[in-house]
Design a protein around this motif. Sequence first.
Motif, short mmCIF file in Angstrom:
data_model
loop_
_atom_site.label_atom_id
_atom_site.label_comp_id
_atom_site.label_asym_id
_atom_site.label_seq_id
_atom_site.Cartn_x
_atom_site.Cartn_y
_atom_site.Cartn_z
N ASN A 192 -29.15 -20.05 -9.05
CA ASN A 192 -30.56 -19.84 -9.16
C ASN A 192 -31.54 -20.86 -8.40
OD1 ASN A 192 -32.64 -17.85 -9.81
ND2 ASN A 192 -32.99 -19.02 -11.68
N ASP A 239 -34.07 -22.33 -5.78
CA ASP A 239 -35.50 -22.02 -5.19
C ASP A 239 -34.84 -22.20 -3.49
OD1 ASP A 239 -36.79 -21.41 -7.24
OD2 ASP A 239 -37.88 -23.27 -7.10
N PHE A 271 -32.98 -19.03 -2.07
CA PHE A 271 -34.11 -17.84 -1.99
C PHE A 271 -35.00 -18.17 -0.82
CE2 PHE A 271 -32.37 -17.11 -6.21
CZ PHE A 271 -31.83 -15.65 -5.95
N ASP A 272 -35.39 -19.35 -0.72
CA ASP A 272 -36.50 -19.56 0.62
C ASP A 272 -35.46 -19.37 1.87
OD1 ASP A 272 -38.45 -20.45 -1.14
OD2 ASP A 272 -37.77 -22.46 -0.95
N ARG A 325 -35.46 -15.62 2.34
CA ARG A 325 -36.70 -15.12 2.74
C ARG A 325 -37.06 -15.53 4.29
NH1 ARG A 325 -39.25 -17.33 -0.71
NH2 ARG A 325 -39.78 -15.46 -2.19
N THR A 376 -27.98 -14.75 -15.17
CA THR A 376 -28.68 -15.41 -13.91
C THR A 376 -28.28 -14.61 -12.85
OG1 THR A 376 -28.63 -17.63 -14.92
CG2 THR A 376 -28.99 -17.44 -12.45
N MET A 411 -31.50 -12.23 -12.83
CA MET A 411 -32.59 -12.94 -12.09
C MET A 411 -32.26 -12.71 -10.34
SD MET A 411 -34.81 -14.21 -13.68
CE MET A 411 -35.67 -15.24 -12.25
N ARG A 470 -35.04 -11.36 -8.12
CA ARG A 470 -35.68 -12.34 -6.96
C ARG A 470 -35.42 -11.99 -5.67
NH1 ARG A 470 -35.05 -18.65 -8.07
NH2 ARG A 470 -36.71 -18.76 -6.60
N THR A 471 -34.21 -11.42 -5.36
CA THR A 471 -33.84 -10.66 -3.97
C THR A 471 -34.79 -9.47 -3.83
OG1 THR A 471 -31.56 -11.36 -4.25
CG2 THR A 471 -31.96 -9.67 -2.62
N GLN A 484 -37.49 -8.71 -4.91
CA GLN A 484 -39.06 -9.24 -4.83
C GLN A 484 -39.44 -9.92 -3.53
OE1 GLN A 484 -40.81 -12.41 -7.74
NE2 GLN A 484 -42.24 -10.47 -8.20
N ILE A 485 -38.35 -10.30 -2.69
CA ILE A 485 -38.27 -10.84 -1.39
C ILE A 485 -38.56 -9.82 -0.40
CG2 ILE A 485 -37.11 -11.85 0.45
CD1 ILE A 485 -36.13 -13.88 -1.73
#
Length: 347
Positions: free
Chosen positions: A133, A135, A138-139, A142, A180, A184, A188-189, A191-192
């Motif tokens: 998880n 950041d 996920f950056d 994105r 997670t 999560m 998170r995926t 939301q991107i």
Amino acid sequence: MASFDIPYLEKALAKVGIHVQTDNAAASTLLIGAFVLSAYYIASPFISYIRLLLSLFVLPGTSLSKFGKKGSWAVITGASDGIGKEYALQIARKGFNIVLISRTQSKLTALAEEISSKYKVETKTLAMDFSANLDVDFDQMRALLDGLDVAILINNVGQSHSIPVTFAETSQKEMKDIITINCMGTLRTTQIVVPGMIQRKRGMILTMASFGGLSPTPLLATYSGSKAFLQQWSSALGSELAPKGVHVQLVQSYLVTSAMSKIRRASAMIPTPKDFVRAALGMIGRSGGAQGVAFTSTPYWSHGIMHWAMTTFLGTHNRFLIDQNKAMHESIRKRALRKAERDAKKQ
């Protein structure tokens, strides 16, 4: 009301011990209403069964072309094996470019090369561990997806328990990893990806669920809870995004041959990933066995019939069903522990 034979209804009810007086219009109206409601209640399972058969075997699903055009992209998480790999292959066959996201880069590279060679589409890969998880991961996701016309998101990444285990005995790491990854990582995926779909006013978000979340599953309590969470979240998300042209669908499944299920032999109740994904992609927009559950489909025929029967005759939170789940997973745990003991003696 002339078409209803009130005296006949009175006599019919009297035969089963229900005595009514209908000497005024109000009483007659109530009797007719009760009769209509009773008739609907009796006929409702039959009507639902017909809808089930039509959905599973007759009516076509929505074409993937509705969600994107030539050059559009599909993002698949948990893409390197099993169901995720099949989603990637079958969606690529439809002409979509593919973004593969999973943990092992070597598997992603091999699959990307296979897809490019077979279907002449573009591929991109991202190796990341969803349990971390981070950041930064996920950056990177994105940045990788920035500027792409992402028409399809397949939320397939997931983890279960290594073997069935009571909640009290579940390790902190396994509990954390399951929540997670399953929750999560999926949120998170999504939301991107969602803002681009909203902007383009089209797209599909398909999230893999499980019968473990449909009905409480003892000895898989944390996994069961995580999948139940995805049911609630996905249905709520579907309502939010429907007016914006984005289709959301939760896909329910029983067992499928895979590394996660540890089942290798297919049967009528346990399809291969290839057969399951073919059914899922062929029934976009159809409920299958998930009659009356918003934004949800149980697409594989035997799973659909099983889901329908559970909800129609037992209820998914029925104590008998929960106890049967418990007994099954206690048996699986015993066999797994015996196997581990045998393997330890061989070393």
